[in-house]
Design a protein around this motif. Sequence first.
Motif, mmCIF file in Angstrom:
data_model
loop_
_atom_site.group_PDB
_atom_site.id
_atom_site.type_symbol
_atom_site.label_atom_id
_atom_site.label_comp_id
_atom_site.label_asym_id
_atom_site.label_seq_id
_atom_site.Cartn_x
_atom_site.Cartn_y
_atom_site.Cartn_z
ATOM 1 N N SER A 200 0.841 -1.204 0.000
ATOM 2 C CA SER A 200 0.000 0.000 0.000
ATOM 3 C C SER A 200 0.870 1.246 0.000
ATOM 4 O O SER A 200 0.559 2.241 0.649
ATOM 5 C CB SER A 200 -0.922 -0.004 1.227
ATOM 6 N N ASN A 201 1.969 1.198 -0.733
ATOM 7 C CA ASN A 201 2.908 2.314 -0.805
ATOM 8 C C ASN A 201 2.301 3.462 -1.604
ATOM 9 O O ASN A 201 1.961 3.310 -2.776
ATOM 10 C CB ASN A 201 4.208 1.835 -1.465
ATOM 11 N N ASN A 202 2.141 4.610 -0.979
ATOM 12 C CA ASN A 202 1.537 5.762 -1.653
ATOM 13 C C ASN A 202 2.351 6.237 -2.850
ATOM 14 O O ASN A 202 1.828 6.868 -3.762
ATOM 15 C CB ASN A 202 1.358 6.924 -0.663
ATOM 16 N N LYS A 203 3.635 5.922 -2.854
ATOM 17 C CA LYS A 203 4.496 6.339 -3.965
ATOM 18 C C LYS A 203 4.045 5.731 -5.277
ATOM 19 O O LYS A 203 4.147 6.356 -6.337
ATOM 20 C CB LYS A 203 5.941 5.928 -3.661
ATOM 21 N N TYR A 204 3.513 4.508 -5.223
ATOM 22 C CA TYR A 204 3.158 3.797 -6.446
ATOM 23 C C TYR A 204 1.652 3.693 -6.678
ATOM 24 O O TYR A 204 1.233 3.232 -7.745
ATOM 25 C CB TYR A 204 3.762 2.383 -6.413
ATOM 26 N N ASN A 205 0.839 4.103 -5.698
ATOM 27 C CA ASN A 205 -0.618 4.033 -5.850
ATOM 28 C C ASN A 205 -1.073 2.643 -6.319
ATOM 29 O O ASN A 205 -1.842 2.503 -7.272
ATOM 30 C CB ASN A 205 -1.105 5.096 -6.847
ATOM 31 N N ASN A 206 -0.568 1.621 -5.623
ATOM 32 C CA ASN A 206 -0.852 0.259 -6.048
ATOM 33 C C ASN A 206 -2.334 -0.089 -6.001
ATOM 34 O O ASN A 206 -2.843 -0.812 -6.864
ATOM 35 C CB ASN A 206 -0.073 -0.729 -5.176
ATOM 36 N N GLU A 207 -3.038 0.416 -4.973
ATOM 37 C CA GLU A 207 -4.454 0.086 -4.846
ATOM 38 C C GLU A 207 -5.252 0.543 -6.053
ATOM 39 O O GLU A 207 -6.093 -0.191 -6.584
ATOM 40 C CB GLU A 207 -5.048 0.701 -3.571
ATOM 41 N N THR A 208 -4.982 1.767 -6.519
ATOM 42 C CA THR A 208 -5.750 2.281 -7.655
ATOM 43 C C THR A 208 -5.429 1.495 -8.929
ATOM 44 O O THR A 208 -6.320 1.271 -9.758
ATOM 45 C CB THR A 208 -5.463 3.772 -7.886
ATOM 46 N N TYR A 209 -4.178 1.056 -9.065
ATOM 47 C CA TYR A 209 -3.825 0.285 -10.254
ATOM 48 C C TYR A 209 -4.493 -1.089 -10.233
ATOM 49 O O TYR A 209 -4.996 -1.551 -11.262
ATOM 50 C CB TYR A 209 -2.306 0.122 -10.356
ATOM 51 N N VAL A 210 -4.520 -1.725 -9.062
ATOM 52 C CA VAL A 210 -5.175 -3.028 -8.949
ATOM 53 C C VAL A 210 -6.662 -2.900 -9.260
ATOM 54 O O VAL A 210 -7.238 -3.733 -9.976
ATOM 55 C CB VAL A 210 -4.961 -3.627 -7.550
ATOM 56 N N MET A 211 -7.283 -1.844 -8.751
ATOM 57 C CA MET A 211 -8.704 -1.632 -9.032
ATOM 58 C C MET A 211 -8.929 -1.339 -10.514
ATOM 59 O O MET A 211 -9.922 -1.785 -11.107
ATOM 60 C CB MET A 211 -9.246 -0.484 -8.171
ATOM 61 N N PHE A 212 -7.999 -0.607 -11.117
ATOM 62 C CA PHE A 212 -8.067 -0.335 -12.553
ATOM 63 C C PHE A 212 -8.017 -1.644 -13.347
ATOM 64 O O PHE A 212 -8.824 -1.869 -14.256
ATOM 65 C CB PHE A 212 -6.915 0.585 -12.962
ATOM 66 N N LEU A 213 -7.064 -2.511 -13.004
ATOM 67 C CA LEU A 213 -6.955 -3.792 -13.696
ATOM 68 C C LEU A 213 -8.203 -4.638 -13.480
ATOM 69 O O LEU A 213 -8.700 -5.287 -14.413
ATOM 70 C CB LEU A 213 -5.723 -4.564 -13.213
ATOM 71 N N PHE A 214 -8.708 -4.650 -12.251
ATOM 72 C CA PHE A 214 -9.881 -5.468 -11.956
ATOM 73 C C PHE A 214 -11.080 -5.031 -12.786
ATOM 74 O O PHE A 214 -11.786 -5.862 -13.369
ATOM 75 C CB PHE A 214 -10.215 -5.393 -10.467
ATOM 76 N N CYS A 215 -11.301 -3.741 -12.854
ATOM 77 C CA CYS A 215 -12.473 -3.228 -13.588
ATOM 78 C C CYS A 215 -12.263 -3.292 -15.096
ATOM 79 O O CYS A 215 -13.116 -3.793 -15.843
ATOM 80 C CB CYS A 215 -12.771 -1.790 -13.158
ATOM 81 N N PHE A 216 -11.118 -2.794 -15.544
ATOM 82 C CA PHE A 216 -10.859 -2.599 -16.973
ATOM 83 C C PHE A 216 -10.476 -3.896 -17.679
ATOM 84 O O PHE A 216 -10.810 -4.081 -18.859
ATOM 85 C CB PHE A 216 -9.748 -1.561 -17.134
ATOM 86 N N CYS A 217 -9.787 -4.798 -16.970
ATOM 87 C CA CYS A 217 -9.244 -6.000 -17.617
ATOM 88 C C CYS A 217 -9.793 -7.297 -17.062
ATOM 89 O O CYS A 217 -9.293 -8.377 -17.405
ATOM 90 C CB CYS A 217 -7.720 -5.991 -17.514
ATOM 91 N N PHE A 218 -10.783 -7.231 -16.194
ATOM 92 C CA PHE A 218 -11.446 -8.444 -15.741
ATOM 93 C C PHE A 218 -12.965 -8.289 -15.787
ATOM 94 O O PHE A 218 -13.651 -9.053 -16.472
ATOM 95 C CB PHE A 218 -11.003 -8.826 -14.332
ATOM 96 N N ALA A 219 -13.480 -7.289 -15.080
ATOM 97 C CA ALA A 219 -14.931 -7.134 -14.982
ATOM 98 C C ALA A 219 -15.565 -6.839 -16.348
ATOM 99 O O ALA A 219 -16.575 -7.446 -16.722
ATOM 100 C CB ALA A 219 -15.270 -6.021 -13.988
ATOM 101 N N ILE A 220 -14.977 -5.901 -17.106
ATOM 102 C CA ILE A 220 -15.557 -5.536 -18.403
ATOM 103 C C ILE A 220 -15.477 -6.688 -19.409
ATOM 104 O O ILE A 220 -16.481 -7.035 -20.052
ATOM 105 C CB ILE A 220 -14.891 -4.268 -18.966
ATOM 106 N N PRO A 221 -14.308 -7.339 -19.582
ATOM 107 C CA PRO A 221 -14.282 -8.496 -20.495
ATOM 108 C C PRO A 221 -15.213 -9.622 -20.049
ATOM 109 O O PRO A 221 -15.873 -10.250 -20.881
ATOM 110 C CB PRO A 221 -12.819 -8.938 -20.453
ATOM 111 N N LEU A 222 -15.253 -9.894 -18.728
ATOM 112 C CA LEU A 222 -16.134 -10.951 -18.241
ATOM 113 C C LEU A 222 -17.595 -10.610 -18.524
ATOM 114 O O LEU A 222 -18.362 -11.472 -18.976
ATOM 115 C CB LEU A 222 -15.925 -11.158 -16.747
ATOM 116 N N ALA A 223 -17.978 -9.356 -18.283
ATOM 117 C CA ALA A 223 -19.353 -8.940 -18.567
ATOM 118 C C ALA A 223 -19.665 -9.084 -20.055
ATOM 119 O O ALA A 223 -20.767 -9.506 -20.438
ATOM 120 C CB ALA A 223 -19.561 -7.494 -18.113
ATOM 121 N N THR A 224 -18.687 -8.733 -20.902
ATOM 122 C CA THR A 224 -18.868 -8.871 -22.355
ATOM 123 C C THR A 224 -19.068 -10.325 -22.737
ATOM 124 O O THR A 224 -19.978 -10.671 -23.510
ATOM 125 C CB THR A 224 -17.649 -8.305 -23.099
ATOM 126 N N ILE A 225 -18.232 -11.198 -22.200
ATOM 127 C CA ILE A 225 -18.311 -12.627 -22.510
ATOM 128 C C ILE A 225 -19.645 -13.214 -22.047
ATOM 129 O O ILE A 225 -20.323 -13.923 -22.792
ATOM 130 C CB ILE A 225 -17.132 -13.368 -21.869
#
Length: 351
Positions: A200-225
């Motif tokens: 949870s290092n604020n320098k890298y904003n890891n949480e926001t990137y993980v959420m971005f990947l989850f929504c953009f590269c998992f939830a949306i493709p899964l919903a499409t499929i």
Amino acid sequence: MKHSRMTELPEDFYIPIPLDTNNITSLSPFLVPQDHLSNAGIFYAMSFFMLFIFVVGTFINTLTIICTIQYKKLRSHLNYILVNLAISNLLVSLVGSSTTCVTFGCRYFIFGPLVCKIEGFLVTLGGMVSLWSLAVIAFERWLVICKPLGNFIFKPDHAAACCVFTWIIALVASAPPLFGWSRYIPEGLQCSCGPDWYTSNNKYNNETYVMFLFCFCFAIPLATIVFCYVQLLITMKMVAKAQAESASTQKAEREVTRMVVVMVVGFLVCWLPYASFALWVVNNRGETFDLRLASIPSVFSKSSAVYNPVIYIVLNKQFRSCMKKMLGMSGGDDEESTTSSVTEVSKVGPA
């Protein structure tokens, strides 16, 4: 093995260490075997499994690409997307599986931090292309069979554009850690590299990137499929009901149902463990977990280089026939009468 916690090092990575260990500099995943995380048998088992994925995945996906080049009849618009899937799987197999086969065998990431970043980026890139290719295949089936746009014809140019789209969107998803939004570090048993979803290092904003990947590269493709295949099932049910006396239509409906179930299950087996575990870690900071379990999602995602082509390509009668012919195997399907199962299904779709 005791539970682990994450400790920051000057080398700009995090390393899991037992709670009673103080000399963290002696445990670098780039310098020494990570025997404090698990016994040697687990590492060697992982290495053997990665060797299997490398050999089989490289063979199947390379054969798919060569078959498409050699046999003109395979160059249909849907097969363009399947070849795109094979290329992305081949990237994961050649880079990810081969590297981790060696590193698990050595019990640490022997190649150093730079190769860790390169491996993490290329495997993530290939994985994202693969993931979005599955969504594009579902979308293409929906357009061709359900005909939501009426007489719109999905042409080779459209398929090529979709392939380019998957690489652009995958690059958008995988490049940020190279520029400071999250980062690529050793994960799990520290013998493979991926996006930093541990810290949870604020320098890298890891949480926001993980959420971005989850929504953009998992939830949306899964919903499409799910949406496209549910619509496909509904369409096939309607056609089968209208043609209740047609044995071929009833058979096609059953085949489509099995195909849809296998495709959705395959997608979930590949990506659900990774997405779920990363999301759990992000939302449960401070909780302890076994690093051996943390390696399972990474292994599952890499193994998609084998079962994706089995589901989408080897089970495709047209590809299978050409592969058998290329390998000199007798008893293959009749070339003249064989077409891909999805193409057969298309013929019974609504006019």
